[in-house]
Design a protein around this motif. Structure first.
Motif, PDB file in Angstrom:
ATOM      1  N   ALA A  49      58.657 -58.789 -25.182  1.00 15.21           N
ATOM      2  CA  ALA A  49      59.155 -57.528 -24.635  1.00 15.21           C
ATOM      3  C   ALA A  49      59.586 -57.750 -23.188  1.00 15.21           C
ATOM      4  CB  ALA A  49      58.086 -56.444 -24.702  1.00 15.21           C
ATOM      5  N   ILE A  51      61.105 -55.491 -19.445  1.00 15.55           N
ATOM      6  CA  ILE A  51      61.265 -54.210 -18.780  1.00 15.55           C
ATOM      7  C   ILE A  51      62.005 -54.419 -17.467  1.00 15.55           C
ATOM      8  CG2 ILE A  51      58.998 -54.369 -17.649  1.00 15.55           C
ATOM      9  CD1 ILE A  51      58.751 -51.292 -18.134  1.00 15.55           C
ATOM     10  N   THR A  58      63.781 -50.847 -21.423  1.00 15.24           N
ATOM     11  CA  THR A  58      62.870 -51.778 -22.061  1.00 15.24           C
ATOM     12  C   THR A  58      63.512 -52.385 -23.291  1.00 15.24           C
ATOM     13  OG1 THR A  58      61.832 -50.094 -23.466  1.00 15.24           O
ATOM     14  CG2 THR A  58      60.836 -50.470 -21.297  1.00 15.24           C
ATOM     15  N   HIS A  60      62.178 -54.735 -26.964  1.00 17.82           N
ATOM     16  CA  HIS A  60      61.072 -55.317 -27.717  1.00 17.82           C
ATOM     17  C   HIS A  60      61.627 -56.174 -28.849  1.00 17.82           C
ATOM     18  CE1 HIS A  60      59.297 -51.762 -25.803  1.00 17.82           C
ATOM     19  NE2 HIS A  60      58.128 -52.393 -25.871  1.00 17.82           N
ATOM     20  N   THR A  69      54.144 -51.866 -26.954  1.00 16.33           N
ATOM     21  CA  THR A  69      54.900 -51.110 -25.961  1.00 16.33           C
ATOM     22  C   THR A  69      54.696 -51.716 -24.586  1.00 16.33           C
ATOM     23  OG1 THR A  69      54.610 -49.058 -27.226  1.00 16.33           O
ATOM     24  CG2 THR A  69      55.313 -48.854 -24.930  1.00 16.33           C
ATOM     25  N   ILE A  70      55.805 -52.039 -23.931  1.00 16.50           N
ATOM     26  CA  ILE A  70      55.748 -52.576 -22.580  1.00 16.50           C
ATOM     27  C   ILE A  70      55.904 -51.429 -21.588  1.00 16.50           C
ATOM     28  CG2 ILE A  70      58.236 -53.030 -22.450  1.00 16.50           C
ATOM     29  CD1 ILE A  70      57.567 -55.590 -20.874  1.00 16.50           C
ATOM     30  N   SER A  71      55.199 -51.542 -20.464  1.00 13.54           N
ATOM     31  CA  SER A  71      55.310 -50.534 -19.409  1.00 13.54           C
ATOM     32  C   SER A  71      54.932 -51.176 -18.091  1.00 13.54           C
ATOM     33  CB  SER A  71      54.403 -49.328 -19.703  1.00 13.54           C
ATOM     34  OG  SER A  71      53.041 -49.718 -19.722  1.00 13.54           O
ATOM     35  N   ILE A 104      67.349 -56.354 -17.271  1.00  8.82           N
ATOM     36  CA  ILE A 104      66.358 -56.901 -18.200  1.00  8.82           C
ATOM     37  C   ILE A 104      66.694 -58.353 -18.495  1.00  8.82           C
ATOM     38  CG2 ILE A 104      65.582 -56.831 -20.606  1.00  8.82           C
ATOM     39  CD1 ILE A 104      65.564 -53.900 -20.528  1.00  8.82           C
TER      40      ILE A 104
END
Length: 124
Positions: A49, A51, A58, A60, A69-71, A104
């Protein structure tokens, strides 16, 4: 120079969840695109992933979309990977990476800074 330190790995059963963290230090966090990659024994490192520096965009990998889930949290200079419904094939060393870029980055060769990795093992 950016220093990255991953944490949160461990041994879990299939179907469990884990949250990986990547703490960054050294430069303005929001100026850096960041990503997660993983490498299983005998396999090449693969994209998981990514971000953007702003957190607005983002991406994935198909193999984890809908489960991971990336954050990122700018106030804490930390990136996260929430991993749900883990599968044995998710077993790998997970690495976080950073690059001075506003967008990204999807390819590992594009990243200049890497953490030491954290092991994730999923038993069936």
């Amino acid at each position: 120079q950016v220093q990255l330190v991953e944490s949160g790995g461990g041994l879990v059963q299939a179907g469990d969840s884990l949250r990986l963290s990547c703490a960054a230090s050294g430069r303005t966090f929001s100026n850096y695109a960041m990503g997660w990659f993983r490498q299983a024994p005998g396999k090449e490192r693969e994209f998981v992933a990514a971000i953007a520096g702003s957190g607005a965009y983002t991406a994935h990998a198909d193999s984890v979309r809908g489960r991971f889930t990336i954050s990122r949290d700018g106030a804490k200079n930390t990136m996260y990977l929430q991993m749900n419904n883990l599968k044995p094939e998710d077993t790998a060393v997970y690495y976080c990476a950073a690059d001075y870029y506003s967008g990204i980055r999807l390819e590992s060769r594009s990243y200049n800074y890497w953490g030491q990795g954290t092991q994730v093992t999923v038993s069936s």
